[in-house]
Design an enzyme around this catalytic site. Structure first.
Site, PDB file in Angstrom:
ATOM      1  N   HIS A 250       0.814  -1.211   0.000  1.00  0.00           N
ATOM      2  CA  HIS A 250       0.000   0.000   0.000  1.00  0.00           C
ATOM      3  C   HIS A 250       0.857   1.274   0.000  1.00  0.00           C
ATOM      4  O   HIS A 250       0.777   2.112  -0.895  1.00  0.00           O
ATOM      5  CB  HIS A 250      -0.877   0.060   1.263  1.00  0.00           C
ATOM      6  CG  HIS A 250      -1.722  -1.131   1.517  1.00  0.00           C
ATOM      7  ND1 HIS A 250      -2.903  -1.358   0.862  1.00  0.00           N
ATOM      8  CD2 HIS A 250      -1.579  -2.162   2.393  1.00  0.00           C
ATOM      9  CE1 HIS A 250      -3.458  -2.470   1.323  1.00  0.00           C
ATOM     10  NE2 HIS A 250      -2.680  -2.977   2.248  1.00  0.00           N
TER      11      HIS A 250
HETATM   12  C1  BDR Z   1      -3.014   0.802   5.324  1.00  0.00           C
HETATM   13  O1  BDR Z   1      -3.228   0.336   6.662  1.00  0.00           O
HETATM   14  C2  BDR Z   1      -2.036  -0.174   7.208  1.00  0.00           C
HETATM   15  O2  BDR Z   1      -2.258  -1.449   7.684  1.00  0.00           O
HETATM   16  C3  BDR Z   1      -0.992  -0.118   6.131  1.00  0.00           C
HETATM   17  O3  BDR Z   1       0.251   0.280   6.671  1.00  0.00           O
HETATM   18  C4  BDR Z   1      -1.520   0.892   5.144  1.00  0.00           C
HETATM   19  O4  BDR Z   1      -1.087   2.193   5.454  1.00  0.00           O
HETATM   20  C5  BDR Z   1      -3.718  -0.117   4.356  1.00  0.00           C
HETATM   21  O5  BDR Z   1      -5.083  -0.167   4.621  1.00  0.00           O
END
Ligand code: BDR
Ligand code: CA
Length: 321
Positions: A250
């Protein structure tokens, strides 16, 4: 829809994060990209794990990258109005499970993240700072609430968060970063600063398949080994829960966008954030088809050149040797 990036130059960036394995890769990508990114500081917030772990994990990653000089700040330990929700079920107890890094020795800055953001913006010229929140947006919201005069100093906010055409990953409606502090995300959105968002729609395409993971391990370096170990761990959740071919990277999408925006495509739309209904709390509602004919307030990415993204990432991670 492509944007015009012809006039883009090196950006002055504050990275606001909650490491988290994917945050850690985002930090590494930013540190490896000195010609594109002037990283002014790393501010941390409670999110994936509590603040004491996110700030120490950020320092662990800076030390791994040979950058103990980087300024790392601790910020908000809880969301503006809601009880903190963490994500150990994805990231493990430490937030960086699989990385096996020692405790950091570089100092944590004494200044609070929010004050660092405010002071940095106040001394900058108008439209010169890029803010990159890749965790809950509590620190940014607090900075704008405490010092609204900094708004004109910000060139752009490029964030990871939200789910537009995708379902949520924390509730059926909401993505984690927005769900944890929806009021903060709304404060940030309502500043009217240019906002570019990497929602799950795009990040769920940036999957660390076994082949891509192997390319990281084949770097044969401490950074390659740590990325291999922690992403092996990180992959297991999404592969099991969603049947994906790998875990989604992400947060590095935000940094890749700063370096090579042409890898991404999206749409200028009007978006709002749900802050009252418990059922859909934190939902990012984007008017993708311009049904309401409102002035767009966000550029929302929904696609990327996946191979180009991983080529960029692996080339940059190789600079650590
Ligand atoms: C986001 O939530 C966190 O778990 C990850 O680091 C990312 O920023 C994804 O939904
Ligand atoms: Ca994150």
């Amino acid at each position: 829809m492509a944007q015009d990036f012809s006039a883009m130059t090196k950006r002055a960036v504050i990275l606001d994060c909650d490491p988290g394995q994917d945050d850690a890769v985002a930090i590494l990508l930013a540190l490896a990209s000195k010609d594109d990114i002037d990283l002014l500081g790393i501010t941390t917030v409670a999110g994936n794990v509590p603040l004491g772990l996110t700030e120490s994990n950020a320092r662990r990653i800076c030390e791994l990258a040979g950058r103990p000089d980087m300024k790392v700040f601790a910020g908000a330990s809880q969301p503006l109005m809601r009880k903190l929700v963490t994500a150990e079920w994805i990231h493990g107890r430490t937030g960086l499970d699989g990385a096996n890094l020692p405790d950091p020795t570089m100092p944590l800055q004494e200044q609070h993240s929010v004050d660092f953001i405010i002071d940095t913006c106040r001394t900058a010229s108008d439209g010169s700072i890029t803010l990159c929140p890749i965790g809950p947006m509590t620190n940014l919201a607090l900075a704008f609430m405490k010092a609204p005069d900094i708004v004109p100093k910000v060139q752009e906010i490029v964030c990871m968060g939200g789910a537009v055409k995708e379902f949520g990953n924390t509730t059926p409606a909401a993505e984690f970063n927005i769900y944890v502090d929806p009021q903060a995300a709304k404060v940030v959105l309502d500043t009217g600063i240019k906002l570019t968002m990497m929602p799950l729609d795009v990040t769920h395409k940036a999957l660390v398949t076994p082949e891509r993971l192997q390319r990281m391990k084949d770097l044969n370096s401490p950074v390659g080994d740590v990325c291999g170990g922690m992403l092996d761990y990180f992959n297991r959740f999404d592969m099991t829960r969603y049947g994906f071919d790998g875990g989604p990277l992400h947060d590095p999408c935000v940094i890749a966008y700063l370096i090579k925006p042409e890898l991404f495509s999206g749409r200028n739309v009007f978006m709002d954030i749900e802050v009252t209904s418990e059922l859909t709390m934190g939902q990012t509602l984007a008017d993708w088809w311009d049904i309401q004919e409102k002035e767009p307030n966000a550029y929302i990415c929904d696609d990327l050149d996946v191979e180009g993204f991983f080529d960029l990432l692996i080339q940059r991670l190789a600079v650590f040797g």
